[in-house]
Write a protein that holds these residues in place. Structure first.
Motif, PDB file in Angstrom:
ATOM      1  N   GLY A  35       0.821  -1.201   0.000  1.00  0.00           N
ATOM      2  CA  GLY A  35       0.000   0.000   0.000  1.00  0.00           C
ATOM      3  C   GLY A  35       0.854   1.249   0.000  1.00  0.00           C
ATOM      4  N   MET A  39       0.144   2.518   8.327  1.00  0.00           N
ATOM      5  CA  MET A  39      -0.850   3.555   8.556  1.00  0.00           C
ATOM      6  C   MET A  39      -0.707   4.128   9.959  1.00  0.00           C
ATOM      7  SD  MET A  39      -2.763   3.819   5.803  1.00  0.00           S
ATOM      8  CE  MET A  39      -4.334   4.432   6.333  1.00  0.00           C
ATOM      9  N   TYR A 127       0.426  10.555   7.924  1.00  0.00           N
ATOM     10  CA  TYR A 127      -0.669   9.653   7.547  1.00  0.00           C
ATOM     11  C   TYR A 127      -0.145   8.218   7.408  1.00  0.00           C
ATOM     12  CZ  TYR A 127      -4.492   7.580   4.859  1.00  0.00           C
ATOM     13  OH  TYR A 127      -5.514   6.765   4.432  1.00  0.00           O
ATOM     14  N   SER A 128       1.020   8.075   6.793  1.00  0.00           N
ATOM     15  CA  SER A 128       1.640   6.755   6.659  1.00  0.00           C
ATOM     16  C   SER A 128       3.143   6.932   6.569  1.00  0.00           C
ATOM     17  CB  SER A 128       1.112   6.018   5.419  1.00  0.00           C
ATOM     18  OG  SER A 128       1.606   6.623   4.231  1.00  0.00           O
ATOM     19  N   TYR A 216       2.437  12.120  -4.121  1.00  0.00           N
ATOM     20  CA  TYR A 216       1.005  12.082  -3.860  1.00  0.00           C
ATOM     21  C   TYR A 216       0.504  13.444  -3.377  1.00  0.00           C
ATOM     22  CZ  TYR A 216       1.997   7.045  -3.643  1.00  0.00           C
ATOM     23  OH  TYR A 216       2.413   5.775  -3.914  1.00  0.00           O
ATOM     24  N   LYS A 246     -13.244   7.733   1.450  1.00  0.00           N
ATOM     25  CA  LYS A 246     -12.173   7.329   0.540  1.00  0.00           C
ATOM     26  C   LYS A 246     -11.532   8.578  -0.055  1.00  0.00           C
ATOM     27  CE  LYS A 246     -14.354   4.593  -2.286  1.00  0.00           C
ATOM     28  NZ  LYS A 246     -14.563   3.626  -3.406  1.00  0.00           N
ATOM     29  N   THR A 279      -4.190   7.159  -6.926  1.00  0.00           N
ATOM     30  CA  THR A 279      -4.107   6.113  -5.914  1.00  0.00           C
ATOM     31  C   THR A 279      -5.292   6.294  -4.976  1.00  0.00           C
ATOM     32  OG1 THR A 279      -1.691   6.017  -6.021  1.00  0.00           O
ATOM     33  CG2 THR A 279      -2.741   5.116  -4.052  1.00  0.00           C
ATOM     34  N   LEU A 281      -7.153   5.669  -1.463  1.00  0.00           N
ATOM     35  CA  LEU A 281      -7.002   5.299  -0.061  1.00  0.00           C
ATOM     36  C   LEU A 281      -8.357   4.865   0.495  1.00  0.00           C
ATOM     37  CD1 LEU A 281      -4.680   8.162   1.222  1.00  0.00           C
ATOM     38  CD2 LEU A 281      -4.057   5.967   0.217  1.00  0.00           C
ATOM     39  N   TYR A 311      -8.540  -0.181  -1.154  1.00  0.00           N
ATOM     40  CA  TYR A 311      -7.299   0.447  -1.605  1.00  0.00           C
ATOM     41  C   TYR A 311      -6.969  -0.007  -3.025  1.00  0.00           C
ATOM     42  CZ  TYR A 311      -2.392   1.559  -2.178  1.00  0.00           C
ATOM     43  OH  TYR A 311      -1.211   2.029  -2.675  1.00  0.00           O
TER      44      TYR A 311
END
Length: 446
Positions: A35, A39, A127-128, A216, A246, A279, A281, A311
């Motif tokens: 991914g 996360m 966020y990640s 991103y 999403k 992409t 989420l 995802y």
């Protein structure tokens, strides 16, 4: 104005220099290969971390709750929080193990009460995160077992989040909130191969490498509700819930093929792919219950579901990419108690103590040895947590009614995926500072 609030200037400085955040990673995490990485979204502040990731229904007047924007209403003073996150991790499989760790920025947040019914908040948080290095070896077929292939997979970077949230009181005991987030970040991934021929000692070793850089940007939204009902003078019940939509992130992806020597000097480089796409989420749903005595202690329980099956990786069309994840959940329980917040004789009675734990499961679609197609693996995550809020100074001080807290949380847990033989045992320590200040106080005397 309370002097420590000058630290608020750090927010603008960090947003301007946000690209530097990409270099701040937690320790090696093989599962961040999938991914957009591990996360961090949905795990909240130092307070919630010490309570087993609980907070959807647990409001606080002294600390910012960024799990449920509806609970911002309870922040009736200007509040600034900053935190750092650190991790010590032991990775092991059936043959080897390694220990590593590091620390980085946790989050920055600011809450501002605009009226008796309305509080707003803004902040910066991850966020990640992506940080992994995996090496595998295999003989090359048809080479009479003299040539060995060494394959290495590396990834760094992550996605950051700048959010703007509001919490308002709709009716007695009922509050609602909404938050909008701007997501941005860069993830670099490399896949390299080195062929070693034991019978050829004359040629210099080289590696062939595929380098993928994805940038991103996009928007994400969250809504929340909370209802609190007094059951008597010494008991109240709270229920809360949030829904995160999403998000289709615009993604600029560039793929290059390179040849390098083992000292990383580039022999040749060719950009083979440079595309703009999307992409997707997944959405997230969280619900929680809380119970407290209207004074100095509370308990809570949360359930979080992440629709990881929604995802989708990079694609030229929205939601058209490959599915890489499965649906996951987390259940957490926790409590906090402050023996006597106004105690003069004992400092430890003014300290807030927190305890909790959580259990979760995430399905990762990975390729195991001997297979050519992805298969789902149950990734189980369980931990015990505890933490403290330590008052700094002599407590609330007029005429500005300022207060400072040192917040800590500790998490001892284990992450293990079935059928892979890989286990992670981790110790996470979060350290944060909170400043509370009453602004816009109407003075009765000059």
């Amino acid at each position: 104005m309370y002097k420590p609030f000058r630290a608020l200037l750090l927010i603008s400085g960090l947003v301007i220099g946000s690209q530097q955040l990409q270099a701040q990673q937690l320790s090696n995490s093989p599962y961040s290969r999938f991914g957009v990485g591990d996360m961090v979204h949905g795990t909240s502040s130092v307070r919630s971390t010490g309570m087993g990731q609980v907070g959807v229904a647990n409001g606080s007047a002294a600390l910012i709750n960024d799990l449920n924007p509806a609970l911002l209403y309870y922040n009736n003073s200007v509040t600034f929080e900053a935190a750092v996150a650190s991790e010590l991790k032991r990775l092991s499989d059936k043959n080897t193990s390694q220990v590593d760790g590091t620390a980085n920025l946790g989050y920055l947040s600011l809450a501002l009460p605009l009226s008796r019914r309305w509080t707003t908040s803004l902040g910066l948080r991850p966020y990640s995160r992506v940080n992994y290095t995996t090496i595998s070896t295999a003989p090359v077929s048809g080479s009479e077992a003299t040539v060995t292939s060494y394959n290495e997979y590396n990834g760094t970077g992550g996605i950051n989040e700048v959010y703007f949230a509001h919490g308002v009181r709709i009716a007695n005991g009922l509050t609602a909130g909404v938050a909008g987030s701007y997501l941005f970040g860069t993830i670099d991934r490399q896949e390299s191969t080195i062929l070693v021929d034991r019978e050829d000692s004359t040629s210099a070793l080289q590696k062939t490498l595929i380098h993928t850089t994805s940038k991103y940007t996009g928007l994400m939204f969250k809504g929340g509700l909370h209802y609190r009902k007094k059951l008597g003078d010494k008991a109240s019940l709270g229920i809360g819930g949030t829904y995160t939509t999403k998000a289709n992130l615009s993604t600029d992806r560039q793929v290059a093929q390179e040849r390098r020597l083992l000292d990383e000097s580039v022999i040749s480089s060719l950009v083979t792919d440079s595309l703009e796409g999307y992409t997707t989420l997944p959405k997230m749903i969280q619900v929680g219950l809380s119970f407290d005595n209207n004074k100095n202690w509370s308990v809570g329980a949360d359930y979080t579901q992440t629709k990881g099956s929604e995802y989708r990786g990079f694609s030229l069309a929205k939601e058209g990419g490959r599915q890489e994840l499965g649906d996951g959940y987390r259940v957490g329980i926790g409590s906090e108690i402050t023996p006597d917040a106004g105690s003069v004789s004992s400092y430890f009675k003014r300290v807030t103590y927190r305890f909790g734990g959580y259990y979760g499961n995430t399905q990762i679609n990975a390729i195991t040895t001997g297979n050519t197609t992805p298969s789902a693996h149950d990734l189980k995550d369980m931990a015990l947590t505890f933490g403290f809020s330590l008052p700094l100074g002599r407590g609330v001080r007029p005429p500005d009614y300022t207060q400072a807290l040192l917040n800590t949380s500790f998490t001892v847990g284990q992450l293990e995926a079935e059928n892979t033989g890989l286990k992670e045992q981790y110790l996470r320590v979060n350290l944060g500072i909170t400043f509370n200040n009453r602004w816009f106080i109407k003075r009765k005397f000059d």
